[in-house]
Write a protein that holds these residues in place. Sequence first.
Motif, PDB file in Angstrom:
ATOM      1  N   ALA A  57      41.615  94.278  83.178  1.00 29.37           N
ATOM      2  CA  ALA A  57      40.458  94.791  83.921  1.00 29.37           C
ATOM      3  C   ALA A  57      39.128  94.137  83.740  1.00 29.37           C
ATOM      4  O   ALA A  57      38.250  94.554  84.349  1.00 29.37           O
ATOM      5  CB  ALA A  57      40.533  96.427  83.700  1.00 29.37           C
ATOM      6  N   ALA A  58      38.950  93.108  83.100  1.00 27.31           N
ATOM      7  CA  ALA A  58      37.829  92.559  82.888  1.00 27.31           C
ATOM      8  C   ALA A  58      37.570  91.464  84.235  1.00 27.31           C
ATOM      9  O   ALA A  58      38.596  90.619  84.418  1.00 27.31           O
ATOM     10  CB  ALA A  58      37.689  91.785  81.647  1.00 27.31           C
ATOM     11  N   GLN A  59      36.459  91.659  84.874  1.00 30.80           N
ATOM     12  CA  GLN A  59      36.346  90.577  85.811  1.00 30.80           C
ATOM     13  C   GLN A  59      35.376  89.523  85.748  1.00 30.80           C
ATOM     14  O   GLN A  59      35.509  88.340  85.985  1.00 30.80           O
ATOM     15  CB  GLN A  59      35.586  91.418  87.196  1.00 30.80           C
ATOM     16  N   THR A  60      34.338  89.856  84.810  1.00 34.73           N
ATOM     17  CA  THR A  60      33.441  88.758  84.337  1.00 34.73           C
ATOM     18  C   THR A  60      32.938  88.933  82.859  1.00 34.73           C
ATOM     19  O   THR A  60      33.466  90.295  82.381  1.00 34.73           O
ATOM     20  CB  THR A  60      31.853  89.045  84.796  1.00 34.73           C
ATOM     21  N   TYR A  61      32.402  87.889  82.331  1.00 34.90           N
ATOM     22  CA  TYR A  61      32.254  87.878  80.853  1.00 34.90           C
ATOM     23  C   TYR A  61      30.720  87.485  80.550  1.00 34.90           C
ATOM     24  O   TYR A  61      30.201  86.752  81.259  1.00 34.90           O
ATOM     25  CB  TYR A  61      33.097  87.001  80.181  1.00 34.90           C
ATOM     26  N   VAL A  62      30.170  87.986  79.555  1.00 36.68           N
ATOM     27  CA  VAL A  62      28.924  87.660  79.163  1.00 36.68           C
ATOM     28  C   VAL A  62      29.007  87.095  77.676  1.00 36.68           C
ATOM     29  O   VAL A  62      29.387  87.875  76.558  1.00 36.68           O
ATOM     30  CB  VAL A  62      27.737  88.622  79.130  1.00 36.68           C
ATOM     31  N   THR A  63      28.530  85.742  77.479  1.00 38.19           N
ATOM     32  CA  THR A  63      28.445  85.142  76.028  1.00 38.19           C
ATOM     33  C   THR A  63      27.249  85.019  75.606  1.00 38.19           C
ATOM     34  O   THR A  63      26.356  84.450  76.298  1.00 38.19           O
ATOM     35  CB  THR A  63      29.277  83.764  76.082  1.00 38.19           C
ATOM     36  N   VAL A  64      26.892  85.514  74.467  1.00 39.70           N
ATOM     37  CA  VAL A  64      25.415  85.573  73.946  1.00 39.70           C
ATOM     38  C   VAL A  64      25.618  84.638  72.630  1.00 39.70           C
ATOM     39  O   VAL A  64      26.248  85.289  71.638  1.00 39.70           O
ATOM     40  CB  VAL A  64      24.885  86.796  74.073  1.00 39.70           C
ATOM     41  N   LEU A  65      24.771  83.724  72.563  1.00 40.36           N
ATOM     42  CA  LEU A  65      24.481  82.750  71.240  1.00 40.36           C
ATOM     43  C   LEU A  65      23.295  83.011  70.635  1.00 40.36           C
ATOM     44  O   LEU A  65      22.384  82.847  71.480  1.00 40.36           O
ATOM     45  CB  LEU A  65      24.965  81.343  71.551  1.00 40.36           C
ATOM     46  N   GLU A  66      23.131  83.630  69.392  1.00 34.91           N
ATOM     47  CA  GLU A  66      21.647  84.180  69.173  1.00 34.91           C
ATOM     48  C   GLU A  66      21.475  83.856  67.525  1.00 34.91           C
ATOM     49  O   GLU A  66      22.462  83.795  66.930  1.00 34.91           O
ATOM     50  CB  GLU A  66      21.619  85.710  69.323  1.00 34.91           C
ATOM     51  N   SER A  67      20.404  83.339  67.335  1.00 29.03           N
ATOM     52  CA  SER A  67      19.747  83.004  65.991  1.00 29.03           C
ATOM     53  C   SER A  67      18.569  83.268  65.849  1.00 29.03           C
ATOM     54  O   SER A  67      17.909  83.921  66.857  1.00 29.03           O
ATOM     55  CB  SER A  67      20.133  81.298  65.788  1.00 29.03           C
ATOM     56  N   HIS A  68      17.951  83.016  64.705  1.00 23.04           N
ATOM     57  CA  HIS A  68      16.549  83.502  64.565  1.00 23.04           C
ATOM     58  C   HIS A  68      15.489  82.539  65.486  1.00 23.04           C
ATOM     59  O   HIS A  68      14.390  82.884  65.574  1.00 23.04           O
ATOM     60  CB  HIS A  68      16.323  83.294  62.933  1.00 23.04           C
ATOM     61  N   ILE A  69      16.143  81.416  65.873  1.00 22.41           N
ATOM     62  CA  ILE A  69      14.988  80.677  66.755  1.00 22.41           C
ATOM     63  C   ILE A  69      15.128  80.799  68.301  1.00 22.41           C
ATOM     64  O   ILE A  69      14.612  80.118  68.934  1.00 22.41           O
ATOM     65  CB  ILE A  69      15.428  79.433  66.309  1.00 22.41           C
ATOM     66  N   GLY A  70      16.261  81.685  68.528  1.00 22.68           N
ATOM     67  CA  GLY A  70      16.452  81.762  70.034  1.00 22.68           C
ATOM     68  C   GLY A  70      18.020  82.329  70.438  1.00 22.68           C
ATOM     69  O   GLY A  70      18.566  82.580  69.635  1.00 22.68           O
ATOM     70  N   GLN A  71      17.897  82.338  71.683  1.00 19.15           N
ATOM     71  CA  GLN A  71      19.192  82.994  72.316  1.00 19.15           C
ATOM     72  C   GLN A  71      19.774  82.149  73.409  1.00 19.15           C
ATOM     73  O   GLN A  71      18.926  81.493  74.057  1.00 19.15           O
ATOM     74  CB  GLN A  71      18.779  84.359  72.662  1.00 19.15           C
ATOM     75  N   SER A  72      20.874  82.156  73.482  1.00 17.48           N
ATOM     76  CA  SER A  72      21.776  81.067  74.672  1.00 17.48           C
ATOM     77  C   SER A  72      22.722  82.254  75.272  1.00 17.48           C
ATOM     78  O   SER A  72      23.453  82.942  74.393  1.00 17.48           O
ATOM     79  CB  SER A  72      22.278  80.102  74.295  1.00 17.48           C
TER      80      SER A  72
END
Length: 737
Positions: A568-583
């Motif tokens: 039932a998932a249509q889209t996904y969000v991936t978050v890469l995060e550290s103390h220096i920033g986020q992607s």
Amino acid sequence: MAGGWKKCLFLIGFRLICLKTVKNDERTPQIPTIDQAYSKISNSITVEWATVPGATSYLLTAEDGDTVIETMVANSPGTVTGLKAATLYQITIRSISAAGRSQASPPKQAKTVLAAPILEVSSPSPDSILVQWEAVYMAIGFSVSIMQANGLGRIWKENTTNTSLTFSSLDAGTLYTIKAYAWNANGIPGDDSTCNQRTSPRAPANIQVSFDSGALKASVSWTPTEGAFNYTVMALSGSSERSCSTTFSSCSISSLQCGTEYLISVLASNDAGSSKSSSAGTLKTVACAPGRVMIQEDPPGHLSVAWSNVDLGDYYVAFVKSDDGWEVHCNTSTTQCSFLSECGFTYFISVFAYNKAGQSPLGDVFNYTTAPCCPSDINPVLVSSERVEMVWSPVRGAELYETKAVAGSNVVECNDTAPACTLSALECDTKYSITVYSFSEVRGINMSCRSRFITTGPCSPEIINISKDAFSMIHVHWRSTNDDATYTVTAQGEKGLYQCSSTGESCTLGDLPCGSVFSVTAVAETQAGWSLPSYSMPLETVPCCPTGMTVTQVTQSVINVSWTIGMAAQTYVTVLESHIGQSKCHTHQSHCLLGCITCGINYTVALKAISATGLTADCAYQSYSSNACCPLGVKLYRLGPNGIRIYWQASRGSANYSTDLYGSKGIFTCTPSAGLSFCDVTEIPCGDVYTVVVSPVAETGLKLTFCPKKIYSVTCSGSTLGMVIYRGKRNDTVSPR
């Protein structure tokens, strides 16, 4: 002579026609001489004379001064008839022969005797006869005699100057002959008159009376009476009269009236008259059928029959017969009876009055139909929130059933000929008083039927909210007005059915599978049954998280995050995060590239699955350390004729490295000891071009493949040291160092 001839022709007709042949020169006969003339009958005189020779007949003439009467006779004596009684006549006679008639004889006077008296006789009593007559002309007295017509017994004779006479001490019912005549002053009797007269009979004796109550007929008998031709029986009452006649010694009087006292008498009669009536006393007929019969059923099950009192009724019997053949009766001297009755029957009721004469005639037969029975085995086969279906066994006498449900001012009815009813449009969770009344056209509705209470099914709850807490528990809230109800919430979908129950207004659904769509309904349950389900509300669970996630570093600054497809998932969000920033990366695919990665840094990788409706599942949090940076300043130095030392400048952080040399004559690898930034490769052939890659080694032991490659030429001429020529990066144009 010719004229006399004509007269003879006229008078004597046929007898003188033969005289035409007589010769005219014959002599007429001699004149007769009357010897005597006398009267023995009042209308005639007899004449006697001497016979005249040659005379063939004689003409007698009687004259009284007013009339002349002639009679032709053949010889002496001759009689002149048609005369008047007690009258003096001049009598002459002529002789007649073929030659003609003689002259009239000398006249002789004779007087007719008295006329007979005209009798009128009657029998005023059984032992007497009354003789009456009118006065007779020239009569001075009368002689009357009487005797039995059969000649037996004595003769009574009486003389009287009166015109009536009574003979007594006669035998009753006997035929007598009466003779009477009158006489004149000379004592000469006149004509006699004879008649027969019977004495009237005596009254009958030994009268017996019997009564037939069924036919309302009285049979009367008696001893026969002498000389009676006929008998008449009379039944007299104050208001009616009945009779019968017979020639026998018994007779029946029919069509007597009920409830009447008759005086019975018998009289005998013959041609003389009737006897005195002989009374047999009184006869009481049966009483009339009671009238004004009233039938009541009060209370139900008790039938009361009342009627009016009747004349001559000693006691009463009321009969009650039901239409199934059952019969009872009541014997009473009053005018009322009571009987036990059952519902739904038709009773046929007749009342008779009795006395010594017997039973009264059948009066009107009344029928009374009791109220139809009430259904007793009422079974609700279906009870819902707004409907009750009921059935029962048919009952006697019911032609129609009326079912009524009452709850306060709310009344619902249904009428049907079948023993079943469906009450609809009821209010939910309501206690109704339900009564099934039976109805018949004759008696109407039976209002004594008992009620029973039935509570309708609970009202349907109304789901007002579905919420989800932090622990993925589904909370369903509803609104309802039921009392003492248990509620069951059902979530039904392709992956199964899930339920929760509560007596309040909410319950919690747990362990619902992800990525599913459910239809959520709520029902209420009470002792009366189940409600209709509420209107459904859709429930969508968050999409399923991928079962696996892989993070792969593609380049020194780019990583690839991949995962399996989540339900039932249509889209996904991936978050890469550290103390220096986020992607961050948002994609509908099952992988995503994240750039701007700093090598040698610890990151947190988060994955969210999003459904088409926007529901988000926080699927995974994973720590990820980016690989060490590719080394800088990679250089090669000769270590002898067949050795090479590869030197580099280590990047931030501690890392293990692996060195690979790719040449046409083989691949040569060396792994330096920890902490060192060079690596020696021995026994490497010279005179070849090598691609040199120094790669950090991940903690898993995998070598990174994205570090830059450098190309070096290793020659075999000249000094054994420093003879490595850098040719640049691979595919680049390089020059000697």
